[in-house]
Design an enzyme around this catalytic site. Structure first.
Site, PDB file in Angstrom:
ATOM      1  N   ASN A  43       4.451   9.566  -2.040  1.00 31.80           N
ATOM      2  CA  ASN A  43       4.579   8.218  -2.834  1.00 31.80           C
ATOM      3  C   ASN A  43       5.105   8.787  -4.229  1.00 31.80           C
ATOM      4  O   ASN A  43       5.106   9.933  -4.772  1.00 31.80           O
ATOM      5  CB  ASN A  43       3.198   7.626  -3.138  1.00 31.80           C
ATOM      6  CG  ASN A  43       1.967   8.431  -3.633  1.00 31.80           C
ATOM      7  OD1 ASN A  43       2.073   9.863  -3.433  1.00 31.80           O
ATOM      8  ND2 ASN A  43       1.147   7.942  -4.505  1.00 31.80           N
ATOM      9  N   CYS A  54       6.113   4.141  -1.417  1.00 36.94           N
ATOM     10  CA  CYS A  54       4.944   4.587  -0.503  1.00 36.94           C
ATOM     11  C   CYS A  54       5.416   5.731   0.113  1.00 36.94           C
ATOM     12  O   CYS A  54       6.668   5.859   0.525  1.00 36.94           O
ATOM     13  CB  CYS A  54       4.381   3.587   0.275  1.00 36.94           C
ATOM     14  SG  CYS A  54       3.490   2.201  -0.103  1.00 36.94           S
ATOM     15  N   GLU A  56       4.840   6.480   3.288  1.00 35.17           N
ATOM     16  CA  GLU A  56       5.605   6.421   4.584  1.00 35.17           C
ATOM     17  C   GLU A  56       7.000   5.891   4.415  1.00 35.17           C
ATOM     18  O   GLU A  56       7.618   6.204   5.558  1.00 35.17           O
ATOM     19  CB  GLU A  56       4.242   5.322   5.251  1.00 35.17           C
ATOM     20  CG  GLU A  56       3.148   5.728   5.383  1.00 35.17           C
ATOM     21  CD  GLU A  56       2.317   5.201   4.397  1.00 35.17           C
ATOM     22  OE1 GLU A  56       2.640   5.416   3.150  1.00 35.17           O
ATOM     23  OE2 GLU A  56       0.936   4.741   4.494  1.00 35.17           O
ATOM     24  N   CYS A  86      -0.113   0.255   4.231  1.00 32.94           N
ATOM     25  CA  CYS A  86      -0.300  -0.835   3.711  1.00 32.94           C
ATOM     26  C   CYS A  86       0.436  -1.906   4.765  1.00 32.94           C
ATOM     27  O   CYS A  86       1.315  -1.239   5.474  1.00 32.94           O
ATOM     28  CB  CYS A  86       0.337  -1.074   2.289  1.00 32.94           C
ATOM     29  SG  CYS A  86       2.230  -0.696   2.067  1.00 32.94           S
ATOM     30  N   CYS A  89       4.227  -0.900   5.049  1.00 33.60           N
ATOM     31  CA  CYS A  89       4.524   0.269   5.448  1.00 33.60           C
ATOM     32  C   CYS A  89       4.469   0.062   7.053  1.00 33.60           C
ATOM     33  O   CYS A  89       5.073   0.756   7.853  1.00 33.60           O
ATOM     34  CB  CYS A  89       3.949   1.201   4.860  1.00 33.60           C
ATOM     35  SG  CYS A  89       4.601   1.762   3.630  1.00 33.60           S
TER      36      CYS A  89
END
Length: 130
Positions: A43, A54, A56, A86, A89
């Site tokens: 992140n 993020c 991901e 989230c 993501c």
């Protein structure tokens, strides 16, 4: 070393490089592709919070930059009892995955949970919805 351990190690290293001066909540992610390649991301916060990235999303970007486009497994790691992608993501992961793509949630010591994407995002938005 098995794939789970390699994903864990890559996410751990990525997490160490996370830029989280505001929340101090560092996250690392690592992807295994259908071609057997590994990518990672962390992140990256920004003083203007919506502009952050993020872990991901960073890993997905690295995967695309590396020439791959099919996620087999992804591991997300943070200093938390459980960390999950989230919604934003999850949709990014779904773009390059099947419902059987494995998502691992890991803390700083071990993999805590293992999910299939279809259980975390049962009704993904796809190209057929356009």
């Amino acid at each position: 070393m098995n794939n789970e351990q390699k994903l864990y190690n890559l996410a751990q290293k990525a997490r160490e490089n996370a830029y989280a001066p505001y929340s101090e909540f560092k996250v690392g992610a690592a992807i295994l592709t259908a071609n057997g390649n590994f990518y990672s991301g962390c992140n990256v916060e920004n003083a203007s919070y919506p502009c952050g990235t993020c872990a991901e999303a960073g890993a997905v970007s690295a995967m695309i930059c590396g020439g791959d486009d099919k996620i087999s497994e992804i591991l997300i790691m943070a200093d938390a009892d459980e960390i999950l992608p989230c919604g934003n993501c999850l949709q990014k992961i779904a773009e390059f995955s099947s419902g059987n793509t494995v998502i691992y949630s890991a803390d700083l010591n071990k993999i805590v949970h293992k999910y299939k994407l279809r259980y975390l995002l049962p009704h993904k938005f796809s190209a057929k919805d356009l």
